[in-house]
Scaffold this motif. Structure first.
Motif, PDB file in Angstrom:
ATOM      1  N   HIS A  55       0.839  -1.195   0.000  1.00 34.41           N
ATOM      2  CA  HIS A  55       0.000   0.000   0.000  1.00 34.41           C
ATOM      3  C   HIS A  55       0.881   1.255   0.000  1.00 34.41           C
ATOM      4  O   HIS A  55       1.860   1.324   0.732  1.00 34.41           O
ATOM      5  CB  HIS A  55      -0.895  -0.017   1.238  1.00 34.41           C
ATOM      6  N   PRO A  56       0.507   2.253  -0.807  1.00 32.26           N
ATOM      7  CA  PRO A  56       1.328   3.478  -0.855  1.00 32.26           C
ATOM      8  C   PRO A  56       1.500   4.144   0.508  1.00 32.26           C
ATOM      9  O   PRO A  56       2.540   4.743   0.772  1.00 32.26           O
ATOM     10  CB  PRO A  56       0.536   4.394  -1.798  1.00 32.26           C
ATOM     11  N   CYS A  73     -11.012   6.251  -2.215  1.00 30.20           N
ATOM     12  CA  CYS A  73     -10.014   5.694  -1.311  1.00 30.20           C
ATOM     13  C   CYS A  73      -9.722   6.725  -0.222  1.00 30.20           C
ATOM     14  O   CYS A  73      -9.599   7.913  -0.500  1.00 30.20           O
ATOM     15  CB  CYS A  73      -8.746   5.386  -2.103  1.00 30.20           C
ATOM     16  N   PHE A 129      -7.102   7.338   1.264  1.00 31.71           N
ATOM     17  CA  PHE A 129      -5.769   7.914   1.164  1.00 31.71           C
ATOM     18  C   PHE A 129      -5.621   8.810  -0.062  1.00 31.71           C
ATOM     19  O   PHE A 129      -4.563   9.366  -0.318  1.00 31.71           O
ATOM     20  CB  PHE A 129      -4.760   6.753   1.123  1.00 31.71           C
ATOM     21  N   VAL A 130      -6.701   8.952  -0.824  1.00 29.57           N
ATOM     22  CA  VAL A 130      -6.573   9.570  -2.146  1.00 29.57           C
ATOM     23  C   VAL A 130      -6.036  11.003  -2.104  1.00 29.57           C
ATOM     24  O   VAL A 130      -5.323  11.435  -2.998  1.00 29.57           O
ATOM     25  CB  VAL A 130      -7.918   9.488  -2.910  1.00 29.57           C
ATOM     26  N   CYS A 139      -2.177  10.467  -1.848  1.00 28.24           N
ATOM     27  CA  CYS A 139      -1.487   9.370  -2.514  1.00 28.24           C
ATOM     28  C   CYS A 139      -0.813   9.825  -3.806  1.00 28.24           C
ATOM     29  O   CYS A 139      -1.458  10.410  -4.669  1.00 28.24           O
ATOM     30  CB  CYS A 139      -2.492   8.272  -2.839  1.00 28.24           C
ATOM     31  N   TYR A 153       0.144   7.957  -6.116  1.00 30.19           N
ATOM     32  CA  TYR A 153      -0.206   7.048  -7.220  1.00 30.19           C
ATOM     33  C   TYR A 153      -1.685   7.112  -7.562  1.00 30.19           C
ATOM     34  O   TYR A 153      -2.177   6.279  -8.320  1.00 30.19           O
ATOM     35  CB  TYR A 153       0.144   5.605  -6.847  1.00 30.19           C
ATOM     36  N   ALA A 154      -2.396   8.070  -6.988  1.00 29.59           N
ATOM     37  CA  ALA A 154      -3.850   8.086  -7.138  1.00 29.59           C
ATOM     38  C   ALA A 154      -4.248   8.237  -8.602  1.00 29.59           C
ATOM     39  O   ALA A 154      -3.613   8.963  -9.367  1.00 29.59           O
ATOM     40  CB  ALA A 154      -4.443   9.219  -6.320  1.00 29.59           C
ATOM     41  N   CYS A 179      -9.640   5.897  -8.043  1.00 29.71           N
ATOM     42  CA  CYS A 179      -9.482   6.019  -6.591  1.00 29.71           C
ATOM     43  C   CYS A 179     -10.396   7.081  -6.016  1.00 29.71           C
ATOM     44  O   CYS A 179     -10.721   7.070  -4.833  1.00 29.71           O
ATOM     45  CB  CYS A 179      -8.050   6.372  -6.246  1.00 29.71           C
ATOM     46  N   PRO A 209     -11.434   1.186  -2.405  1.00 33.27           N
ATOM     47  CA  PRO A 209     -10.794  -0.092  -2.729  1.00 33.27           C
ATOM     48  C   PRO A 209     -11.124  -1.126  -1.664  1.00 33.27           C
ATOM     49  O   PRO A 209     -11.048  -0.830  -0.481  1.00 33.27           O
ATOM     50  CB  PRO A 209      -9.304   0.248  -2.727  1.00 33.27           C
ATOM     51  N   CYS A 265      -5.971  -1.392  -1.802  1.00 34.48           N
ATOM     52  CA  CYS A 265      -5.517  -0.428  -2.802  1.00 34.48           C
ATOM     53  C   CYS A 265      -5.795  -1.001  -4.180  1.00 34.48           C
ATOM     54  O   CYS A 265      -5.641  -2.193  -4.404  1.00 34.48           O
ATOM     55  CB  CYS A 265      -4.022  -0.157  -2.624  1.00 34.48           C
ATOM     56  N   PHE A 266      -6.235  -0.140  -5.095  1.00 34.40           N
ATOM     57  CA  PHE A 266      -6.485  -0.601  -6.471  1.00 34.40           C
ATOM     58  C   PHE A 266      -5.193  -0.849  -7.219  1.00 34.40           C
ATOM     59  O   PHE A 266      -5.127  -1.655  -8.130  1.00 34.40           O
ATOM     60  CB  PHE A 266      -7.297   0.440  -7.239  1.00 34.40           C
ATOM     61  N   PHE A 267      -4.172  -0.073  -6.858  1.00 36.51           N
ATOM     62  CA  PHE A 267      -2.926  -0.158  -7.629  1.00 36.51           C
ATOM     63  C   PHE A 267      -1.762  -0.449  -6.691  1.00 36.51           C
ATOM     64  O   PHE A 267      -0.918   0.415  -6.448  1.00 36.51           O
ATOM     65  CB  PHE A 267      -2.686   1.149  -8.387  1.00 36.51           C
TER      66      PHE A 267
HETATM   67  S1  SF4 Z   1      -6.444   3.069  -4.096  1.00 38.27           S
HETATM   68 FE1  SF4 Z   1      -5.541   4.711  -5.294  1.00 38.27          FE
HETATM   69  S2  SF4 Z   1      -5.484   6.462  -3.887  1.00 38.27           S
HETATM   70 FE2  SF4 Z   1      -5.832   4.634  -2.674  1.00 38.27          FE
HETATM   71  S3  SF4 Z   1      -3.826   4.035  -2.045  1.00 38.27           S
HETATM   72 FE3  SF4 Z   1      -4.253   2.875  -3.885  1.00 38.27          FE
HETATM   73  S4  SF4 Z   1      -3.425   4.143  -5.517  1.00 38.27           S
HETATM   74 FE4  SF4 Z   1      -3.518   5.434  -3.742  1.00 38.27          FE
END
Ligand code: SF4
Ligand code: SF4
Lengths: 314, 678
Positions: free
Chosen positions: B604-605, B642, B644-645, B648, B650-651, B655, B660, B673-675
């Motif tokens: 997770h980021p 999300c 954390f968006v 983040c 990487y958003a 997100c 997620p 997390c999606f990514f």
């Molecule tokens: S879901 Fe998107 S915003 Fe949330 S942590 Fe993962 S990459 Fe970042």
């Protein structure tokens, strides 16, 4: 903020409503004819009849209550049993004297007590602090009616510096002020002690806060730090105390007004209780309560004005 | 290079009821213009006292007994109060430790900054304001023109510290003092503040003194380092010399104890045994002799020589010169010179087969934030916030689970909910397969014996009027357990936590930090619990001592098969002692899995940001960028997608819309997390 104001006003109205209810039911809970009770033993049959008609005593209780409350809220507090003057007018005449006494008493107490508290806090355990401490505790311990009597005896009777009784010639401002000095002194003396102690305690606490050390580290002047920073925070609990203190002061004023024979609400209540003049007692208590609620509300608003955290949490 | 501030032979004592505490003894070191000096040391080392001595703001019971502090050509110790007042804030300024308490709450920033500029009669009010706004801009406060009229409580923690730095730099001081500038902040904010200080210092060309116990911060920020121990300077040098070639045994030990420097996950942490000496008593020989890993007989009697090449590189130790010179010292960096602490070497018994001790499933805790009337008047339909959101977690006997998150993550609420101190809205909490969520206190009370809580601040949570003996057995009395010999029980518990028996007669305030923690552990153990929930068990402890407590906890676990749930923000520490980690953000667990795997290879980021947020105690591995910006949003403003968006890096669009779900990487490692990064 507005929501807060609304809430507080709502609360004030509720309290006043409750007081009205209590005063009303007092009359009706006592067994016997309410009119006779209200007017006391000296009432003539005519006054009783007139009172019964005015108070709608033949109507059901709830209706009477509504009438009474409606009258009270529109400023009609009924008639004096003896003189048959409107109670509202009687209170109106005297309210000014009591207010002057209470404000003068609290005023000089604040003007002296707050700086004394600051001085004590800046140099804790110095001779200023110790002396203030002893005097404060003394001032708090002596009941205000004793102070009144002693002040009367010493300054008015013995030394003849100040007039002993009365409130001064109507219209003569300076005479009224001269007559105010002794009662205000008596009423406020204990409060000098209270305020000095209170301010000292909260100042000491605040002076130990990290942000005061920051202000010193930024090189601000000591006077600025004490009055611009520390007192700014330390005064807040003191304001609440003063607000609540007005309630206590009104009772102190009763004694002072009796001893100095000042016309005022306190004296009015006292006289009417002695003569069982029920409508006057009722009216005066109601007005005193309303005043108290109003002052507390004002002190809360002052705090909100001085402290942004309180202001926004409202 | 010019010397800006020269501390010469400074000695200082505090007059206390216990006698004169010699808090600083013969401190000498120069501070050269344009350099950044780090003063590092543990509590009681006197590092902050030096700062207050420079400013002339010592406590009233302090007395300087010798020495001078030369600032340019003036001796600050000889200046009058008004002379000092002219220097403070104008030529020497300070960034304070805790921005939450060091700024007056009832004045706006504009007002506070205006007040600092009172010595500038030439500046008009408008100029002062413009200058203040510029400063706020410089420290990274967005929209300074309007924010400057706000009060401190409108600012979040990180923003407040930025404003604190702006206030300190407002007058363009020649010397900036920073007293533990990031200690009160969360890891991700700490990284931002360090970065800001780095930028400002190269831009403004100010001389900076940073006082800290945090080796990572010192390594990242400083050019030179002064190491202090118990009121003395034991070693001085360039930052690389101190971190790569420490000469003094204490410096060496301090570096070895820092969990952030230990690459390999290890169950036990190195410790410096013993306590700091009582400075109210006269000291002979080397000040570090009572705890030194290399102490020799001569160390207790003769003061060590000051060995060094220049005024800015020296160390005080018998090992380095003279008849006891040891050419083998210091050993190569990979050799551990300090012990790993006492060990009752029983094998660890992680009872995976024994089923779960504690099991939390889909737990939700909501807090009501306003009454129905206020909400209706404000037109708000949702009157509560989610403090804990869909949390699932388990602890097995003999297992340690670390629950990691910054302030506002809901980790403490979760702990309190498990202990039935906070009601939960839905979900389940089972203890030994028994549902305990929202159980009536009368049913829950017997269970409190099996689940003990270890509090964060042991001295604050102990009654000051009770002796240690009474405190240790207090839980037994509270639970009305029949115990024929309470004294024997107190001694048994004291032995268990290795608290010397004579201390049983003392009172909490007479204990050192480590000892008070031991009392906390003993209390938690008094009822023979199966599960201990520890809230920040090492917060506020020095690095050399925290290892002791953690090792003790590990030993007790090995002996008794305890399960631990450790709630903390300190990732480097829990990583070493945990089997599994759960990372929380805004009330949700965003990643959960084996400790070492999470630390080395986060998915997770946010976990990655936490891992990278810890500054490296190595001046050659300074970070050049901040991994995440911004701060934890208020629970009232939970992002739509999300959680954390908002922060983040990487958003992506998705997100912002969808939350997620938890997904698994391996059977015991999941994330939300999606990514994911792996
Ligand atoms: S879901 Fe998107 S915003 Fe949330 S942590 Fe993962 S990459 Fe970042
Ligand atoms: S002088 Fe002795 S006790 Fe002191 S640090 Fe050196 S070896 Fe250790």
């Amino acid at each position: 903020m507005y929501i807060y104001l609304l809430k507080r006003l709502g609360l004030a109205v509720a309290v006043i409503g409750a007081v009205i209810l209590v005063l009303f039911s007092l009359l009706h809970l006592i067994p016997g004819d309410p009119a006779t009770i209200a007017l006391g033993p000296r009432a003539t049959p005519e006054t009783i009849a007139r009172y019964a008609a005015k108070m709608h005593l033949d109507d059901p209780i709830w209706k009477q209550l509504l009438v009474y409350a409606g009258n009270a809220l529109t400023g009609d507090l009924g008639l004096d049993v003896f003189s048959e003057r409107p109670v509202t007018a009687m209170i109106g005449e005297r309210l000014g004297f009591t207010l002057a006494l209470v404000f003068a008493g609290m005023g000089w107490a604040a003007l002296l007590g707050i700086p004394l508290g600051c001085l004590s806090a800046i140099k804790p355990n110095s001779w200023v602090d110790r002396l203030t401490g002893i005097l404060s505790v003394g001032a708090i311990a002596v009941p205000s009616f004793l102070v009144s009597i002693w002040a009367l005896l010493i300054f008015a009777v013995q030394l003849r510096w100040l007039p002993a009784i009365g409130a001064g010639e109507p219209g003569d401002f300076s005479d009224q002020v001269v007559h105010l000095v002794l009662p205000a002194f008596a009423v406020g003396l204990g409060w000098v002690g209270y305020l000095a102690r209170m301010v000292r305690a909260s100042m000491l606490e605040v002076m130990g806060e990290t942000y005061i050390r920051s202000a010193r580290a930024f090189g601000l002047r000591p006077r600025k730090i004490v009055f611009g920073y520390a007192l700014r925070v330390a005064i807040l609990p003191t304001i609440t105390l003063i607000g609540m203190g007005f309630g206590g002061l009104v009772s102190a004023a009763v004694f002072a007004e009796i001893i100095f024979s000042r016309p005022g609400i306190g004296k009015l209540i006292f006289d009417s209780v002695m003569s069982r003049n029920f409508p006057v007692v009722q009216g005066a208590v109601l007005v005193a309560t309303a005043l108290y609620i109003f002052v507390v509300l004002i002190s809360d608003l002052v705090i909100a004005w001085l402290d942004p955290r309180v202001r926004e949490s409202l | 290079m010019d010397t800006l501030l020269d501390i010469r032979n400074l000695s200082l004592e505090f007059r206390t009821p216990r006698g004169r505490v010699k808090a600083l003894r013969e401190i000498s070191f120069p501070i050269r213009k344009g350099r950044t000096i780090g003063i590092v040391g543990e509590s009681g080392s006197g590092k902050s006292t030096i700062l207050w001595a420079i400013l002339g703001l010592l406590a009233s019971n302090a007395k300087v007994t010798s020495g001078e502090i030369m600032f340019e050509d003036r001796n600050l110790l000889a200046l009058s109060e008004s002379g000092l007042q002219a220097v403070r804030g104008e030529e020497i300024s300070v960034v304070f430790q805790d921005p939450m308490t060091s700024q007056i709450p009832v004045l706006t920033y504009a007002r506070q900054m205006f007040d600092i500029l009172y010595r500038r009669p030439g500046m008009s009010a408008a100029e002062k304001r413009r200058h203040a706004v510029e400063m706020m801009q410089k420290v990274g406060i967005a929209d300074p023109e309007s924010r400057i009229d706000q009060y401190p409580h409108h600012f979040s923690g990180g923003m407040r510290q930025r404003a604190g730095i702006a206030m300190a730099l407002l007058t363009g001081p020649k010397l900036l003092l920073a007293d533990e500038p990031t200690t009160a902040l969360d890891v991700t904010l700490e990284a931002q503040i360090i970065h800001l200080l780095q930028e400002l210092k190269s831009e403004l060309d100010t001389t900076v003194v940073v006082v800290s116990h945090n080796l990572g911060l010192i390594a990242e920020l400083c050019d030179e380092v002064v190491v202090m121990y118990a009121g003395e300077v034991v070693e001085v040098g360039e930052v690389r010399q101190i971190f790569h070639d420490p000469r003094h045994p204490y410096t060496r030990a301090l570096l070895e104890c820092d969990p952030a420097r230990i690459e390999k996950a290890s169950r036990r942490l190195p410790v410096i045994l013993g306590d700091i000496p009582d400075l109210a008593k006269p000291q002979t020989g080397c000040i570090y002799a009572t705890r030194c890993q290399r102490a020799m007989p001569i160390c207790r009697t003769d003061a060590p020589p000051v060995v060094g090449l220049t005024v800015s590189r020296f160390a005080k130790c018998h090992l380095l010169a003279g008849p006891h010179h040891d050419p083998q010292w210091p050993p190569p960096p990979d050799v551990l010179t300090v012990p790993m602490g006492e060990s009752v070497a029983a094998p660890r018994t992680v009872g995976r087969a024994q089923g779960e001790l504690l099991n939390v499933t889909n737990l939700n805790v909501q807090f009501q934030i306003m009454g129905p009337v206020s909400a209706w008047m404000r037109g708000i339909t949702r009157r509560h916030v989610d403090a804990v959101l869909d949390v699932s977690l388990s602890v097995r006997p003999g297992e340690t689970v670390g629950l990691v998150g910054e302030s506002g993550s809901g980790k403490t609420t979760l702990g309190r909910t498990i202990l039935n101190l906070v009601p939960a809205q839905n979900g389940s909490v089972t203890f030994e397969n028994r549902e305990i969520r929202n159980m009536a206190e009368r049913h829950f009370k017997p269970l409190r014996r099996d689940m003990a809580m270890m509090f964060q601040d042991p001295v604050g949570s102990l009654s000051p009027r009770k002796s240690v003996r009474a405190l240790i057995v207090e839980p037994i009395l509270i639970h009305g357990i029949d115990c024929p010999d309470l004294d024997a029980e107190a001694e048994r518990l004291a032995d268990l936590v290795r608290l010397p028996r004579p201390l049983l007669a003392r009172y909490p305030h007479e204990l050192s930090g480590g000892q008070a923690r031991r009392v906390g552990v003993a209390r938690a153990l008094a009822l023979n619990p199966k599960l201990i929930i520890a809230d920040e068990p090492t917060a506020g402890l020095d690095v050399s001592v925290q290892g002791e407590i953690l090792n003790l906890m590990a030993d007790l676990q090995a002996e008794h098969g305890l399960g631990y749930l450790i709630i903390t923000h300190n990732l480097p520490v829990v990583r070493h002692i945990s089997d599994r980690l759960a990372i929380m953000y805004l009330g949700r667990i965003v990643e959960h899995g084996p400790a070492d795997e999470i630390f080395r290879n986060p998915a997770h980021p946010y976990t990655k940001a936490l891992v990278e947020g810890v500054p490296n105690p190595d001046p050659d591995r300074r970070r050049t960028h901040v991994s995440i910006s911004g701060e934890v949003p208020s629970l009232l403003r939970r992002p739509q997608g999300c959680d954390f968006v908002t922060r983040c890096p990487y958003a992506q669009d998705r997100c912002r819309i969808e939350k997620p779900p938890h997904s698994r990487i391996t059977p015991d490692h999941d994330h939300a997390c999606f990514f994911p990064l792996r």
